[in-house]
Design an enzyme around this catalytic site. Sequence first.
Site, PDB file in Angstrom:
ATOM      1  N   GLU A  60      -5.866  -0.693   6.593  1.00  0.00           N
ATOM      2  CA  GLU A  60      -4.699  -1.903   6.579  1.00  0.00           C
ATOM      3  C   GLU A  60      -3.538  -1.669   7.579  1.00  0.00           C
ATOM      4  O   GLU A  60      -2.776  -2.422   7.919  1.00  0.00           O
ATOM      5  CB  GLU A  60      -4.163  -2.101   5.068  1.00  0.00           C
ATOM      6  N   ARG A 108       0.891  -1.356   0.057  1.00  0.00           N
ATOM      7  CA  ARG A 108       0.000   0.010   0.115  1.00  0.00           C
ATOM      8  C   ARG A 108       0.926   1.223  -0.050  1.00  0.00           C
ATOM      9  O   ARG A 108       0.232   2.343  -0.121  1.00  0.00           O
ATOM     10  CB  ARG A 108      -1.025   0.035   1.171  1.00  0.00           C
TER      11      ARG A 108
HETATM   12  C1  G6Q Z   1      -0.868  -4.007   0.805  1.00  0.00           C
HETATM   13  C2  G6Q Z   1      -1.220  -5.417   0.866  1.00  0.00           C
HETATM   14  C3  G6Q Z   1      -2.186  -5.760  -0.305  1.00  0.00           C
HETATM   15  C4  G6Q Z   1      -1.228  -6.058  -1.372  1.00  0.00           C
HETATM   16  C5  G6Q Z   1      -2.133  -6.971  -2.281  1.00  0.00           C
HETATM   17  C6  G6Q Z   1      -1.678  -7.752  -3.678  1.00  0.00           C
HETATM   18  O1  G6Q Z   1      -0.140  -3.407   1.703  1.00  0.00           O
HETATM   19  O2  G6Q Z   1       0.071  -6.081   0.957  1.00  0.00           O
HETATM   20  O3  G6Q Z   1      -3.015  -4.942  -0.373  1.00  0.00           O
HETATM   21  O4  G6Q Z   1      -0.867  -5.103  -2.099  1.00  0.00           O
HETATM   22  O5  G6Q Z   1      -2.789  -8.086  -1.652  1.00  0.00           O
HETATM   23  O6  G6Q Z   1      -0.316  -8.196  -3.449  1.00  0.00           O
HETATM   24  P1  G6Q Z   1       0.528  -8.424  -4.380  1.00  0.00           P
HETATM   25  O7  G6Q Z   1       1.429  -7.246  -5.084  1.00  0.00           O
HETATM   26  O8  G6Q Z   1       1.618  -9.412  -3.984  1.00  0.00           O
HETATM   27  O9  G6Q Z   1       0.036  -9.273  -5.399  1.00  0.00           O
END
Ligand code: G6Q
Length: 539
Positions: free
Chosen positions: A353, A268
């Site tokens: 989050e 994020r």
């Molecule tokens: C963000 C979280 C989550 C993540 C998504 C996608 O801080 O970790 O939102 O960005 O689950 O994850 P990937 O980039 O590993 O596909």
Amino acid sequence: MSELTSLPSWRSLESHYEVMKGMKLSELFHEDSNRASRFSVEFGDLLLDYSKNLITQETMDLLLSLADECGLRQSIDAMFGGDAINRTEGRSVLHIALRNRSNRPIMVEGRDVMPDVNDVLVRMCEFAYKVRAGEWLGYTGVPIKNIVNIGIGGSDLGPKMACEALKAFGQKDLNMYFVSNVDGFHIADTLSGLCPDETLFIIASKTFTTLETMTNANTARDWALMAFGSKAAIAKHFVAISTNAELVSEFGIDTKKMFGFWNWVGGRYSMCSAIGLPIMLQIGPKNFMSMLDGFHAMDEHFRTEDFSKNLPVIMGLLGVWYNNFFNAQTYAILPYDQAMHRFAAHLQQVDMESNGKYVGKDGKKVKWQTGPVIWGEPGTNSQHSFFQLLHQGTKLIPADFIGFCRSQTPIGTHHKVLMANFVAQTEALAFGKSTVDVLAEGVAPELAQHKTFEGNRPTNTLLADELTPYTLGVLMALYEHKIFVQGVIWNVFSFDQMGVELGKVLAKNILKDFEAGKKAELKHDASTNAIVKRLIERM
Ligand code: G6Q
């Protein structure tokens, strides 16, 4: 550190709240003709006017003492110094390195990360120049016109928000699309109007294992293979953004066409990393760098400015004041700018989050409220939907009003009308309308209460000159650091996301049941078993 609620400043804030809860904003303004400037800070062309909050100088002094007693200064230094402050995952937290335009060395485990950061930026720029200049040709020799970013969560929300916000700076003949939801409708609907010859896919996934993203990526690859009938086309139509080179090449993307980042960048917080490639493709490398400059300027302000004039610190502390003393459950983010229509959605992830956690750093359940529910929509649309509750509901909902002096798209009187609403709403929320005034307007006595507004609804006004890449960077970094401040006060680990990880595991288990079909041995609770069974029978 002693427990938050035992800190002297916390105790003092509790008693101070007993006095403040009965205060009226109208009286506070009446008593202090200097209040608007006393509670305003400027950063470049960005004004934060926080005078319409339920505070006095004493409130701010106590909140600032709270920041000191919670060790905010040391925590900021630890993050900027590359310490592994994401302790549950044993990682540094260095999104600030991604936009460290000063190039000051930032060390992780004895190694400066800046050369790697700069290398990836250079590769992104080279790629973006080619695509934007029509020099990157598809398999059939045609320039790219459509970019489809496939990612979810942190690999989707930030870039999508920024591409929308900065559309005015975009290249007109390059169309950006974002596919995130695993619901087949999302990719089918997106691809339905697109010509494969002119379409480039960015598979954006830090882990390259996220089920939704990989399902969408496989569908996109099938679509391309069907159109071109050759695996060789993948090299021209797919690039990856990931930290997982092995899985990227297993998928069929040459790692030379992969843009990397590092495990010290949280999903994020990744929009300044290679995850921001769609933004760079849309607005161009120069504007992208200007956005990074904005981020960096706010990073430096946060790192070095005295807390009493430090925008993220002030906003973070005000949030704590409402969350923990006034018991406000939610917080609204209201940009008066249609291009910012995904801003609250992105911040919802960044904030909720990060600080939506009930376990403190000591591994025990916290005894105080942590992250609020973040929500919001752009004005003026929101005025015609949920503002009724802001004005006359029974809940206290602090809100940030974000606006710009000049429009990205000046047309006739639009901007004046927009900004008149922007100003009028915070005025009305703060000062309301008395029954006496209502009656004086000739309203029938039996309706007077219904038309009375008690006011005293707190708001921040954030006003910048214009929404530019630089300003967007400033605003985003402001909120990222506000969230950091609150995480420090609430003593939670803001940079892991165990709740998201759980979702990833649970869905995989149910998927196995679906795959086994009628032979599945369902071992869930009775409700879950019945729902899974019904789905298997009817899917
Ligand atoms: C963000 C979280 C989550 C993540 C998504 C996608 O801080 O970790 O939102 O960005 O689950 O994850 P990937 O980039 O590993 O596909």
